[in-house]
Design a protein around this motif. Sequence first.
Motif, short mmCIF file in Angstrom:
data_model
loop_
_atom_site.label_atom_id
_atom_site.label_comp_id
_atom_site.label_asym_id
_atom_site.label_seq_id
_atom_site.Cartn_x
_atom_site.Cartn_y
_atom_site.Cartn_z
N TYR A 76 0.86 -1.18 0.00
CA TYR A 76 0.00 0.00 0.00
C TYR A 76 0.89 1.23 0.00
CZ TYR A 76 0.99 -0.50 4.98
OH TYR A 76 1.62 -0.66 6.19
N ALA A 121 3.08 4.34 0.87
CA ALA A 121 3.92 4.68 2.03
C ALA A 121 3.40 5.95 2.69
CB ALA A 121 5.36 4.88 1.58
N LEU A 122 3.66 6.08 3.99
CA LEU A 122 3.25 7.27 4.74
C LEU A 122 4.01 8.47 4.23
CD1 LEU A 122 1.68 8.64 7.01
CD2 LEU A 122 3.48 7.92 8.59
N ASN A 176 -1.87 11.23 4.36
CA ASN A 176 -2.48 9.90 4.22
C ASN A 176 -2.34 9.06 5.49
OD1 ASN A 176 0.32 9.51 3.92
ND2 ASN A 176 0.05 7.79 2.53
N TYR A 177 -2.10 9.72 6.62
CA TYR A 177 -1.85 8.99 7.87
C TYR A 177 -2.99 8.06 8.27
CZ TYR A 177 -1.40 7.91 12.79
OH TYR A 177 -1.36 7.23 13.98
N TRP A 225 -3.10 5.11 6.07
CA TRP A 225 -1.85 4.38 6.22
C TRP A 225 -1.86 3.53 7.49
CZ3 TRP A 225 1.84 4.30 10.03
CH2 TRP A 225 3.02 3.60 9.73
N ASP A 267 -4.19 0.56 7.07
CA ASP A 267 -3.57 -0.44 6.20
C ASP A 267 -2.45 -1.18 6.92
OD1 ASP A 267 -5.21 0.15 4.05
OD2 ASP A 267 -3.77 1.51 3.10
N THR A 268 -1.65 -0.45 7.70
CA THR A 268 -0.55 -1.07 8.43
C THR A 268 -1.06 -2.10 9.42
OG1 THR A 268 0.83 0.91 8.17
CG2 THR A 268 1.42 -0.61 9.96
N HIS A 316 7.17 1.01 4.51
CA HIS A 316 6.00 1.81 4.13
C HIS A 316 6.06 3.22 4.70
CE1 HIS A 316 4.70 -2.29 3.25
NE2 HIS A 316 3.96 -1.73 2.32
#
Length: 188
Positions: free
Chosen positions: A9, A11-12, A18-19, A22, A25-26, A60
């Motif tokens: 996905y 990356a931050l 997009n935190y 992100w 997703d993490t 990421h």
Amino acid sequence: MANLAKLEYVALDITGKNYLTWVLDTKIHLEAGNLGDTIREESCSSSQDRAKAMIFIRRHLDEVLKSEYLTVEDPLALLEALRSRYNHQITVILPKARYEWSHLRIQDFKSVAEYNSALFRITSQMKLCGDTITEEMLLEKTYNTFHANNVLLQRQYRARGYTEYNQLISVLLVAEQNNELLMKNHNS
């Protein structure tokens, strides 16, 4: 050289814009890889699992963020540091999403699909920030924002008693397609 490994996905970003997506997703990817325990308080995960989680998380991150958090060796500590740095995004995103929600009207869109897409984008942002969006709210938003010329249609759809937004939107999409077909036939 750029990170050659394929990312699962995005990356931050250094700005943190997009935190919220992100971090979600993490967490999902760590759970899927049986590493979810590494980011929980009072974890009994092995040092090897924590190292795997750190490798995954660092892959990421934006290159600048990797450098800034180079000395952090615990995945939970890293996520907490990033949370304290970027969690303010909720205070930026939520008011904007609420504003867009309050001004969202089906009559402002050329198609039902465009309205549906905008509605789900806005509600997803609101849900990420902790707001609750119910099926009833989705239905009411759609009914109440029909064009004034379509009040009779709005009443007919409401009278059908839809309990799920997907039921209503499916009927609206079919009606729109049928209307387009009728117009093509009429014009030819």
